[in-house]
Design an enzyme around this catalytic site. Sequence first.
Site, PDB file in Angstrom:
ATOM      1  N   ARG A  36       0.819  -1.208   0.000  1.00  0.00           N
ATOM      2  CA  ARG A  36       0.000   0.000   0.000  1.00  0.00           C
ATOM      3  C   ARG A  36       0.856   1.264   0.000  1.00  0.00           C
ATOM      4  O   ARG A  36       0.310   2.361   0.008  1.00  0.00           O
ATOM      5  CB  ARG A  36      -0.879   0.012   1.250  1.00  0.00           C
ATOM      6  CG  ARG A  36      -2.320  -0.460   1.032  1.00  0.00           C
ATOM      7  CD  ARG A  36      -2.952  -0.553   2.393  1.00  0.00           C
ATOM      8  NE  ARG A  36      -4.345  -0.365   2.471  1.00  0.00           N
ATOM      9  CZ  ARG A  36      -5.234  -1.341   2.674  1.00  0.00           C
ATOM     10  NH1 ARG A  36      -4.839  -2.590   2.692  1.00  0.00           N
ATOM     11  NH2 ARG A  36      -6.492  -1.055   2.842  1.00  0.00           N
TER      12      ARG A  36
ATOM     13  N   ARG B 275     -21.519  -2.163   4.041  1.00  0.00           N
ATOM     14  CA  ARG B 275     -20.918  -3.472   4.335  1.00  0.00           C
ATOM     15  C   ARG B 275     -21.178  -3.907   5.785  1.00  0.00           C
ATOM     16  O   ARG B 275     -21.056  -3.115   6.709  1.00  0.00           O
ATOM     17  CB  ARG B 275     -19.407  -3.391   4.089  1.00  0.00           C
ATOM     18  CG  ARG B 275     -18.678  -4.682   4.444  1.00  0.00           C
ATOM     19  CD  ARG B 275     -17.334  -4.779   3.789  1.00  0.00           C
ATOM     20  NE  ARG B 275     -16.401  -3.740   4.193  1.00  0.00           N
ATOM     21  CZ  ARG B 275     -15.189  -3.597   3.649  1.00  0.00           C
ATOM     22  NH1 ARG B 275     -14.788  -4.415   2.699  1.00  0.00           N
ATOM     23  NH2 ARG B 275     -14.392  -2.639   4.055  1.00  0.00           N
TER      24      ARG B 275
ATOM     25  N   ARG C 215      -9.821   6.833   4.786  1.00  0.00           N
ATOM     26  CA  ARG C 215      -9.186   5.708   4.085  1.00  0.00           C
ATOM     27  C   ARG C 215      -9.033   6.014   2.601  1.00  0.00           C
ATOM     28  O   ARG C 215      -8.020   5.668   1.996  1.00  0.00           O
ATOM     29  CB  ARG C 215     -10.014   4.431   4.281  1.00  0.00           C
ATOM     30  CG  ARG C 215      -9.865   3.866   5.687  1.00  0.00           C
ATOM     31  CD  ARG C 215     -10.924   2.842   5.995  1.00  0.00           C
ATOM     32  NE  ARG C 215     -10.803   1.633   5.211  1.00  0.00           N
ATOM     33  CZ  ARG C 215     -11.812   0.795   4.963  1.00  0.00           C
ATOM     34  NH1 ARG C 215     -13.009   1.036   5.439  1.00  0.00           N
ATOM     35  NH2 ARG C 215     -11.608  -0.282   4.261  1.00  0.00           N
TER      36      ARG C 215
HETATM   37  P1  AMP Z   1      -8.278  -3.641   4.467  1.00  0.00           P
HETATM   38  O1  AMP Z   1      -9.098  -4.724   5.050  1.00  0.00           O
HETATM   39  O2  AMP Z   1      -7.303  -4.108   3.427  1.00  0.00           O
HETATM   40  O3  AMP Z   1      -9.112  -2.471   3.980  1.00  0.00           O
HETATM   41  O4  AMP Z   1      -7.367  -3.054   5.664  1.00  0.00           O
HETATM   42  C1  AMP Z   1      -7.936  -2.521   6.833  1.00  0.00           C
HETATM   43  C2  AMP Z   1      -6.930  -1.647   7.544  1.00  0.00           C
HETATM   44  O5  AMP Z   1      -5.765  -2.418   7.909  1.00  0.00           O
HETATM   45  C3  AMP Z   1      -6.377  -0.490   6.719  1.00  0.00           C
HETATM   46  O6  AMP Z   1      -7.225   0.642   6.722  1.00  0.00           O
HETATM   47  C4  AMP Z   1      -5.052  -0.225   7.442  1.00  0.00           C
HETATM   48  O7  AMP Z   1      -5.265   0.450   8.666  1.00  0.00           O
HETATM   49  C5  AMP Z   1      -4.577  -1.641   7.776  1.00  0.00           C
HETATM   50  N1  AMP Z   1      -3.782  -2.218   6.667  1.00  0.00           N
HETATM   51  C6  AMP Z   1      -4.105  -3.269   5.863  1.00  0.00           C
HETATM   52  N2  AMP Z   1      -3.145  -3.511   4.973  1.00  0.00           N
HETATM   53  C7  AMP Z   1      -2.166  -2.583   5.190  1.00  0.00           C
HETATM   54  C8  AMP Z   1      -0.930  -2.287   4.570  1.00  0.00           C
HETATM   55  N3  AMP Z   1      -0.469  -2.997   3.523  1.00  0.00           N
HETATM   56  N4  AMP Z   1      -0.200  -1.260   5.068  1.00  0.00           N
HETATM   57  C9  AMP Z   1      -0.622  -0.548   6.118  1.00  0.00           C
HETATM   58  N5  AMP Z   1      -1.796  -0.748   6.738  1.00  0.00           N
HETATM   59  C10 AMP Z   1      -2.576  -1.764   6.290  1.00  0.00           C
END
Ligand code: AMP
Length: 218
Positions: free
Chosen positions: A88, A127, A171
């Site tokens: 990310r 969701r 986000r």
């Molecule tokens: P997601 O389910 O992929 O939307 O991730 C939920 C949350 O987890 C994100 O908003 C971040 O706070 C954290 N997160 C997930 N993947 C990453 C990543 N590659 N780098 C940093 N934070 C992450």
Amino acid sequence: MRIILFGEPGAGKGTYAAELVKRYGIPQISTGDMLRAAVKEGTSVGHHAQEYMKRGELVPDATVIELVHDRIQRQDAAKGFILDGFPRTVPQADSLDKLLHKMHNELDAVLKIEISKETILTRLTGRRVCTNCGATYNVATMKPQKEGICDKCGHELIQRPDDKPETILNRLAVYQKDTAPLIDFYDKKGLLKRVQCEGPYAEALGRVFAALEKVAKV
Ligand code: AMP
């Protein structure tokens, strides 16, 4: 096959990843799922990550990189993997390149899921997830049979804390600032494949499969 599923929060990365797991028999590596599991289990990584996650901010690179490096080197990922939600940031992408190089491996494709802002907002605000099995629903587009209850296991459905409207906006802003630069990063390497995923799900999934047809070598 080693691929990255790339796209904004709510683009459907997790849903397509689950389909690719079935099709190619390689594991999905979702940093979001791994971090949520760590928070649930109360590990030190979970304690460290949860405040960032609640605010819709990125967990620091070093923490996430360590999680992914450990996971990719496990036996079940030897033939390939589907990265969902990682990398990310540019430093995360650099670290992945270095690790794969060290393992004498390389990425086959980076699939960018393209979808409208309206669809993203409907998906994220509506969701609901099962507290027990993680199944996902949507109050507008994919309702459970009984409101608030999981069809699959009968447990309660909740809204993820980071799916509240104010956190969603953060986000999406974080995506634009920290993650969108990776589009160029992977395009320059010739790995980026854009897939139009608006419209009926079965058709979008067909386009996802078609995009990988030429790179598949499992
Ligand atoms: P997601 O389910 O992929 O939307 O991730 C939920 C949350 O987890 C994100 O908003 C971040 O706070 C954290 N997160 C997930 N993947 C990453 C990543 N590659 N780098 C940093 N934070 C992450």
